[in-house]
Design a protein around this motif. Structure first.
Motif, PDB file in Angstrom:
ATOM      1  N   GLU A 214      37.039 -19.116  -0.616  1.00 18.30           N
ATOM      2  CA  GLU A 214      36.135 -19.602  -1.664  1.00 18.30           C
ATOM      3  C   GLU A 214      36.845 -20.616  -2.558  1.00 18.30           C
ATOM      4  O   GLU A 214      38.067 -20.697  -2.576  1.00 18.30           O
ATOM      5  CB  GLU A 214      35.679 -18.415  -2.517  1.00 18.30           C
ATOM      6  CG  GLU A 214      34.836 -17.447  -1.719  1.00 18.30           C
ATOM      7  CD  GLU A 214      34.386 -16.268  -2.559  1.00 18.30           C
ATOM      8  OE1 GLU A 214      34.280 -16.436  -3.789  1.00 18.30           O
ATOM      9  OE2 GLU A 214      34.160 -15.208  -1.985  1.00 18.30           O
ATOM     10  N   LYS A 216      37.330 -20.539  -5.628  1.00 24.60           N
ATOM     11  CA  LYS A 216      38.224 -19.873  -6.572  1.00 24.60           C
ATOM     12  C   LYS A 216      39.635 -19.799  -6.008  1.00 24.60           C
ATOM     13  O   LYS A 216      40.619 -19.807  -6.733  1.00 24.60           O
ATOM     14  CB  LYS A 216      37.717 -18.454  -6.837  1.00 24.60           C
ATOM     15  CG  LYS A 216      36.799 -18.359  -8.027  1.00 24.60           C
ATOM     16  CD  LYS A 216      36.651 -16.909  -8.446  1.00 24.60           C
ATOM     17  CE  LYS A 216      35.350 -16.352  -7.940  1.00 24.60           C
ATOM     18  NZ  LYS A 216      35.106 -14.974  -8.350  1.00 24.60           N
ATOM     19  N   LEU A 217      39.687 -19.673  -4.701  1.00 27.80           N
ATOM     20  CA  LEU A 217      40.971 -19.523  -4.023  1.00 27.80           C
ATOM     21  C   LEU A 217      41.634 -20.876  -3.775  1.00 27.80           C
ATOM     22  O   LEU A 217      42.843 -21.027  -3.917  1.00 27.80           O
ATOM     23  CB  LEU A 217      40.708 -18.820  -2.689  1.00 27.80           C
ATOM     24  CG  LEU A 217      41.669 -17.758  -2.215  1.00 27.80           C
ATOM     25  CD1 LEU A 217      41.889 -16.691  -3.251  1.00 27.80           C
ATOM     26  CD2 LEU A 217      41.135 -17.127  -0.943  1.00 27.80           C
ATOM     27  N   THR A 218      40.832 -21.859  -3.389  1.00 29.20           N
ATOM     28  CA  THR A 218      41.417 -23.159  -3.034  1.00 29.20           C
ATOM     29  C   THR A 218      41.645 -24.027  -4.256  1.00 29.20           C
ATOM     30  O   THR A 218      42.495 -24.907  -4.241  1.00 29.20           O
ATOM     31  CB  THR A 218      40.489 -23.942  -2.084  1.00 29.20           C
ATOM     32  OG1 THR A 218      39.255 -24.214  -2.780  1.00 29.20           O
ATOM     33  CG2 THR A 218      40.193 -23.161  -0.827  1.00 29.20           C
TER      34      THR A 218
ATOM     35  N   LEU B  14      49.393 -20.032  -0.989  1.00 28.62           N
ATOM     36  CA  LEU B  14      48.234 -19.425  -0.359  1.00 28.62           C
ATOM     37  C   LEU B  14      48.317 -19.504   1.162  1.00 28.62           C
ATOM     38  O   LEU B  14      48.020 -18.544   1.867  1.00 28.62           O
ATOM     39  CB  LEU B  14      46.996 -20.180  -0.850  1.00 28.62           C
ATOM     40  CG  LEU B  14      45.741 -19.379  -1.034  1.00 28.62           C
ATOM     41  CD1 LEU B  14      45.969 -18.218  -1.955  1.00 28.62           C
ATOM     42  CD2 LEU B  14      44.652 -20.281  -1.572  1.00 28.62           C
ATOM     43  N   LEU B  27      39.752 -12.143  -0.878  1.00 24.61           N
ATOM     44  CA  LEU B  27      39.281 -12.210  -2.251  1.00 24.61           C
ATOM     45  C   LEU B  27      38.827 -10.844  -2.724  1.00 24.61           C
ATOM     46  O   LEU B  27      38.122 -10.134  -2.031  1.00 24.61           O
ATOM     47  CB  LEU B  27      38.084 -13.151  -2.309  1.00 24.61           C
ATOM     48  CG  LEU B  27      38.163 -14.255  -3.329  1.00 24.61           C
ATOM     49  CD1 LEU B  27      37.050 -15.229  -3.080  1.00 24.61           C
ATOM     50  CD2 LEU B  27      38.126 -13.743  -4.721  1.00 24.61           C
ATOM     51  N   LEU B  40      45.609 -18.348  -9.316  1.00 23.43           N
ATOM     52  CA  LEU B  40      45.944 -18.930  -8.025  1.00 23.43           C
ATOM     53  C   LEU B  40      45.456 -18.080  -6.863  1.00 23.43           C
ATOM     54  O   LEU B  40      44.825 -18.568  -5.948  1.00 23.43           O
ATOM     55  CB  LEU B  40      47.459 -19.090  -7.938  1.00 23.43           C
ATOM     56  CG  LEU B  40      47.956 -19.942  -6.799  1.00 23.43           C
ATOM     57  CD1 LEU B  40      47.371 -21.329  -6.873  1.00 23.43           C
ATOM     58  CD2 LEU B  40      49.460 -20.006  -6.828  1.00 23.43           C
ATOM     59  N   VAL B  41      45.743 -16.812  -6.952  1.00 20.01           N
ATOM     60  CA  VAL B  41      45.474 -15.987  -5.789  1.00 20.01           C
ATOM     61  C   VAL B  41      44.738 -14.719  -6.181  1.00 20.01           C
ATOM     62  O   VAL B  41      45.100 -14.048  -7.127  1.00 20.01           O
ATOM     63  CB  VAL B  41      46.792 -15.598  -5.101  1.00 20.01           C
ATOM     64  CG1 VAL B  41      46.516 -14.688  -3.923  1.00 20.01           C
ATOM     65  CG2 VAL B  41      47.532 -16.834  -4.653  1.00 20.01           C
ATOM     66  N   TYR B  42      43.719 -14.447  -5.465  1.00 22.14           N
ATOM     67  CA  TYR B  42      43.036 -13.175  -5.588  1.00 22.14           C
ATOM     68  C   TYR B  42      43.430 -12.404  -4.352  1.00 22.14           C
ATOM     69  O   TYR B  42      43.129 -12.802  -3.257  1.00 22.14           O
ATOM     70  CB  TYR B  42      41.524 -13.369  -5.581  1.00 22.14           C
ATOM     71  CG  TYR B  42      41.011 -14.138  -6.756  1.00 22.14           C
ATOM     72  CD1 TYR B  42      40.273 -13.504  -7.739  1.00 22.14           C
ATOM     73  CD2 TYR B  42      41.246 -15.498  -6.860  1.00 22.14           C
ATOM     74  CE1 TYR B  42      39.793 -14.214  -8.814  1.00 22.14           C
ATOM     75  CE2 TYR B  42      40.780 -16.213  -7.938  1.00 22.14           C
ATOM     76  CZ  TYR B  42      40.041 -15.569  -8.913  1.00 22.14           C
ATOM     77  OH  TYR B  42      39.567 -16.279  -9.958  1.00 22.14           O
TER      78      TYR B  42
END
Lengths: 280, 90
Positions: A214, A216-218, B14, B27, B40-42
């Motif tokens: 998503e 949010k991640l990228t 990531l 996520l 940055l990271v979920y």
């Protein structure tokens, strides 16, 4: 036996490599994931395990679960894992294992190796002279939907159909039209990505389609619509990169919002499972 | 370009995590981990448990030869739970 478990070091396993390649070129003095120990090569017949001793206080199962919540720790260790794998990958045919593959002692490791010897040998063969690449495709979905709304013949057809309906039916159908357009856009995006994937497949020894991330991640302002791992023969890589570069140019010329992101070569993280050979 | 592996500077955290963690990057809505002020990271941390499963499987095997080892029994329970958790997330 059980009483000793907590006083002994654990074994952190990085990878398997063919013993023959190791004998030809022995790497030494590489610092391990626990900086107090160096990387060791355990030779078990034709398979050599690349490992490092680690302390219980850092890598015992219950400790590790806590530690990985510390993002700084995880980042440092994950990069370490990856960097060591690159070092190995530059020298050997390497079957990389995942971060956090830990064995209690050498005997257990040897048991696992004995059990999966044939599979590991097959993986070595499959990976020889090949490398993994990751290819992601992005598009601005909102812009794409707008484009479909304005230019798709499917949508135009649907609109015409609706206009032929009674007033009451029109009301409901118009409500559903937005959905239809979005679905149509998704379909076209998939079609594009899959056509690229199919062409890449013809070059690949193996592929794995991964989940899209998503926004949010990228952190990007467009949307990931393809995320694939590919195992390419080394002698095809140049040709493949050329192909992608041509597709990139084509997308740009056509004014489409498709963007490519290519990373590699990677150690073959996605093609090194020895547990489920033939099982999937 | 081909031949030399990518060095760390060329790939994002990531990408590295997605490659080296068993289940890749997942996520999870309620867990936000930030580095240097950037979200940055979920991460779904359960992903790591799957790696450790290799170890547990080996233990399960040897457990069949070891009668009455309470620690292994409890671990086996945990593994089962983890497996269900992981499956429900994928």
């Amino acid at each position: 036996m059980q009483a000793e478990v907590n006083t002994k070091e654990l074994i952190y396993l990085y990878a398997f490599i063919p013993t023959q390649e190791y004998e030809e070129n022995k790497l030494t003095d590489i610092k391990g994931i626990d900086p107090d120990y160096s990387i060791e090569f355990y030779v078990f017949g034709e398979i050599t395990a690349v490992a490092c001793l680690v302390k219980h206080e850092d890598f015992a199962e219950e400790v590790l679960q806590k530690k990985v919540e510390d993002m700084k720790w995880l980042q440092e260790k994950a990069y370490h894992h990856h960097e060591r794998m690159n070092t190995l990958h530059n020298t050997y045919t390497v079957m990389p294992l995942k971060f956090g593959t830990i064995y209690e002692d050498k005997n257990r490791l040897e048991d696992t190796l004995a059990e999966h010897k044939e599979n590991i040998r097959t993986v070595f063969q499959n990976l020889s002279s090949k490398e993994e690449w990751n290819i992601k495709i992005f598009t601005d979905k909102k812009a794409f939907i707008k484009e479909v709304k304005e230019n798709s013949s499917e949508v135009a057809k649907k609109v015409q159909e609706i206009e032929g309906l009674s007033k009451g039916k029109q009301f409901f159908e118009k409500k559903k039209l937005k959905d239809f357009i979005e679905k149509q856009a998704d379909k076209e995006i998939d079609k594009y990505c899959e056509s690229i994937h199919e062409q890449l497949e013809t070059f690949s020894a193996d592929t794995e389609v991964k989940k899209n991330w998503e926004r949010k991640l990228t952190g990007r302002d467009d949307d990931m619509c393809w995320n694939g791992a590919y195992l390419f023969p080394k002698d095809k890589v140049e040709q493949i990169l050329q192909f992608i570069s041509e597709e990139k140019d084509k997308a740009e010329k056509d004014g489409s919002s498709f963007k490519f992101e290519i990373t590699g070569p990677w150690p073959a993280y996605h093609f090194s499972s020895f547990q489920n050979q033939g099982g999937e | 370009m081909a031949g030399e592996s990518l060095q760390t500077k060329d790939v994002s955290l990531l990408d590295v995590l997605d490659a080296v963690l068993e289940k890749g990057v997942v996520l999870k809505g309620d867990l936000t981990i930030s580095i240097a002020g950037i979200d940055l990271v979920y991460l779904d941390l359960r992903i790591l448990l799957a790696s450790v499963e290799t170890l547990i499987q080996a233990q399960e095997k040897s457990a069949s030869n070891t009668v009455g080892d309470g620690r292994l029994e409890s671990r086996r329970e945990i593994t089962k739970e983890v497996r269900e958790e992981v499956e429900s997330h994928t």
